[in-house]
Write a protein that holds these residues in place. Structure first.
Motif, short mmCIF file in Angstrom:
data_model
loop_
_atom_site.label_atom_id
_atom_site.label_comp_id
_atom_site.label_asym_id
_atom_site.label_seq_id
_atom_site.Cartn_x
_atom_site.Cartn_y
_atom_site.Cartn_z
N ASP A 226 2.73 -34.13 5.74
CA ASP A 226 2.59 -32.79 6.33
C ASP A 226 3.92 -32.23 6.82
O ASP A 226 4.21 -31.05 6.65
N LEU A 227 4.72 -33.06 7.47
CA LEU A 227 6.00 -32.58 8.01
C LEU A 227 6.90 -32.04 6.91
O LEU A 227 7.50 -30.97 7.05
N ALA A 228 6.96 -32.76 5.80
CA ALA A 228 7.79 -32.31 4.69
C ALA A 228 7.27 -31.01 4.10
O ALA A 228 8.04 -30.08 3.82
N LYS A 229 5.94 -30.91 3.94
CA LYS A 229 5.35 -29.72 3.32
C LYS A 229 5.43 -28.50 4.24
O LYS A 229 5.63 -27.38 3.77
N LYS A 230 5.32 -28.71 5.55
CA LYS A 230 5.32 -27.58 6.48
C LYS A 230 6.72 -27.15 6.89
O LYS A 230 6.96 -25.97 7.17
N LYS A 231 7.65 -28.10 6.97
CA LYS A 231 8.97 -27.79 7.52
C LYS A 231 10.11 -27.98 6.52
O LYS A 231 10.91 -27.07 6.29
N THR A 232 10.18 -29.18 5.92
CA THR A 232 11.35 -29.51 5.10
C THR A 232 11.45 -28.64 3.86
O THR A 232 12.48 -28.01 3.60
N TYR A 233 10.37 -28.59 3.06
CA TYR A 233 10.44 -27.85 1.80
C TYR A 233 10.59 -26.34 1.99
O TYR A 233 11.38 -25.71 1.27
N PRO A 234 9.87 -25.71 2.95
CA PRO A 234 10.14 -24.28 3.19
C PRO A 234 11.58 -24.01 3.59
O PRO A 234 12.17 -23.01 3.19
N LEU A 236 14.22 -25.82 2.72
CA LEU A 236 15.05 -25.97 1.51
C LEU A 236 14.90 -24.75 0.60
O LEU A 236 15.88 -24.31 -0.02
N LEU A 237 13.69 -24.21 0.52
CA LEU A 237 13.48 -23.01 -0.30
C LEU A 237 14.26 -21.83 0.26
O LEU A 237 14.85 -21.04 -0.49
N ASN A 238 14.29 -21.70 1.59
CA ASN A 238 15.07 -20.62 2.21
C ASN A 238 16.55 -20.77 1.89
O ASN A 238 17.24 -19.78 1.58
N LEU A 239 17.07 -21.99 1.97
CA LEU A 239 18.48 -22.23 1.65
C LEU A 239 18.76 -21.91 0.18
O LEU A 239 19.79 -21.30 -0.15
N PHE A 240 17.84 -22.31 -0.69
CA PHE A 240 18.00 -22.02 -2.11
C PHE A 240 18.01 -20.52 -2.37
O PHE A 240 18.87 -19.99 -3.09
N ASN A 241 17.06 -19.81 -1.78
CA ASN A 241 16.95 -18.37 -2.01
C ASN A 241 18.16 -17.61 -1.47
O ASN A 241 18.55 -16.59 -2.03
N ASP A 242 18.75 -18.11 -0.37
CA ASP A 242 19.92 -17.47 0.22
C ASP A 242 21.23 -17.97 -0.39
O ASP A 242 22.31 -17.64 0.10
N ASP A 243 21.12 -18.77 -1.45
CA ASP A 243 22.30 -19.31 -2.15
C ASP A 243 23.18 -20.12 -1.22
O ASP A 243 24.41 -20.01 -1.23
N LEU A 244 22.55 -20.94 -0.39
CA LEU A 244 23.29 -21.76 0.57
C LEU A 244 23.20 -23.25 0.23
O LEU A 244 23.42 -24.10 1.10
N GLY A 253 12.48 -37.42 -3.65
CA GLY A 253 11.42 -37.65 -2.69
C GLY A 253 10.81 -39.04 -2.84
O GLY A 253 10.60 -39.51 -3.96
N TYR A 254 10.56 -39.68 -1.71
CA TYR A 254 9.91 -40.99 -1.71
C TYR A 254 8.66 -40.92 -0.84
O TYR A 254 8.69 -40.38 0.26
N ALA A 255 7.56 -41.47 -1.35
CA ALA A 255 6.31 -41.47 -0.59
C ALA A 255 5.41 -42.59 -1.11
O ALA A 255 5.60 -43.10 -2.22
N ARG A 256 4.42 -42.95 -0.31
CA ARG A 256 3.47 -43.98 -0.73
C ARG A 256 2.39 -43.41 -1.65
O ARG A 256 1.73 -44.15 -2.37
N SER A 257 2.20 -42.09 -1.61
CA SER A 257 1.18 -41.47 -2.46
C SER A 257 1.59 -41.56 -3.93
O SER A 257 2.73 -41.26 -4.28
N GLY A 258 0.64 -41.94 -4.77
CA GLY A 258 0.93 -42.03 -6.19
C GLY A 258 0.57 -40.74 -6.91
O GLY A 258 -0.61 -40.36 -6.96
N MET A 259 1.55 -40.04 -7.46
CA MET A 259 1.28 -38.80 -8.21
C MET A 259 2.48 -38.49 -9.09
O MET A 259 3.61 -38.91 -8.80
N PRO A 270 0.96 -24.25 -2.48
CA PRO A 270 0.28 -23.44 -1.46
C PRO A 270 1.01 -23.41 -0.12
O PRO A 270 0.98 -22.39 0.58
N TYR A 271 1.67 -24.50 0.23
CA TYR A 271 2.40 -24.54 1.50
C TYR A 271 3.61 -23.61 1.46
O TYR A 271 3.92 -22.93 2.44
N LEU A 272 4.29 -23.57 0.32
CA LEU A 272 5.43 -22.67 0.19
C LEU A 272 4.99 -21.21 0.18
O LEU A 272 5.67 -20.34 0.71
N GLU A 273 3.83 -20.94 -0.41
CA GLU A 273 3.30 -19.57 -0.43
C GLU A 273 2.92 -19.12 0.98
O GLU A 273 3.14 -17.96 1.35
N ASN A 274 2.36 -20.03 1.77
CA ASN A 274 1.97 -19.68 3.14
C ASN A 274 3.17 -19.54 4.05
O ASN A 274 3.17 -18.73 4.98
#
Length: 284
Positions: A226-234, A236-244, A253-259, A270-274
């Motif tokens: 949740d922390l990555a999806k709510k805080k980290t990735y948004p 990073l997207l802001n930095l990317f969009n502002d060319d920073l 990315g490393y996680a225990r979830s298999g996908m 959906p988290y980035l859209e919100n």
């Protein structure tokens, strides 16, 4: 109880909504209003009018319970003692908001509850005169809200607001109010121009720094959390969009979830859209 996060930009009534906590402050406009950054608010209203019609879900807690509600920028601004030009711009960008109730309150109810200026009251009443006869969530008419909070104003301002609530808006009074708002708008636009020049100076400085042509590796531990999806990735997207971000940036990315990567993108989107108001092309 854990509150469910909105996973869509639209609710069941086809209204555009964002979650305040999931998106780190709702929209950019909502955050600017919350912090009373009026220059930034005015600029956002002008350049991203979609934010004006976007509802923001919030949670407020008392000693006994927490409850969730949604609110429009106009209603929220009326709680922050805004300059009249902000209210005028919000109304012009989304007129229906003046007659919409958020949690049982019209903007005029919020303005009177939180001690807004005479000019703000005039703008709201001139746009929605019927608001004089509508009750708030407590069953109070605007004049009754004023009587409960009359200590918020003094002298002539107090008398003028009482007159407005008893007799409505006079055309001459409205013209004076609009003139003052127009003068204030010129001041805001001048400040915005200065801010734009400062931004250009910053951009020139950044272009001259070597890190932009370098490389960067970012490792996100707990990449599916949740922390990555709510805080980290948004962020990073802001930095990317502002060319920073440097041109040679790689994010691992490393996680225990298999996908696989497609499943991960699907769950993250959906988290980035919100959390942002960027178009799908930027998010993708």
């Amino acid at each position: 109880k854990k509150l469910k996060i909105m996973n869509s930009n639209e609710d069941k009534n086809n209204q555009r909504v964002v979650d305040y906590d999931a998106s780190y402050g709702g929209t950019v406009l909502f955050k600017a209003i919350e912090e009373r950054h009026w220059n930034a608010s005015l600029s956002r209203i002008a350049h991203t009018p979609g934010d004006v019609a976007t509802w923001v879900y919030r949670v407020e807690c008392s000693s006994e319970k927490c409850y969730r509600f949604k609110i429009l920028p106009l209603h929220f601004a009326c709680r922050r003692k805004p300059p009249s030009i902000i209210v005028s711009a919000l109304v012009a960008a989304h007129v229906p908001a003046v007659s919409v109730k958020c949690e049982g309150n019209l903007p005029i109810h919020e303005a009177l509850e939180f001690g807004a200026s005479v000019d703000v009251i005039k703008i709201l009443l001139s746009t929605h005169p019927a608001g004089l006869h509508e009750t708030n969530c407590k069953g109070l008419l605007p004049i009754e809200i004023f009587n409960e909070n009359s200590n918020s104003w003094e002298g002539e301002n107090k008398e003028n607001i009482k007159k407005l609530l008893e007799y409505g808006v006079d055309d001459n009074d409205l013209e004076d109010s609009q003139h003052r708002a127009s003068s204030r708008r010129k001041s805001f636009l001048l400040d915005a121009t200065q801010d734009e020049e400062e931004s250009k100076d910053l951009e020139t400085t950044l272009q001259e720094e070597g890190w932009r042509q370098g490389g960067l590796v970012i490792v996100v531990v707990g990449a599916s959390g949740d922390l990555a999806k709510k805080k980290t990735y948004p962020s990073l997207l802001n930095l990317f969009n502002d060319d920073l971000l440097p041109s040679g940036t790689a994010i691992w990315g490393y996680a225990r979830s298999g996908m696989d990567i497609e499943e991960f993108r699907s769950k993250l989107k959906p988290y980035l859209e919100n959390a942002t108001t960027y178009p799908p092309s930027v998010i993708d």
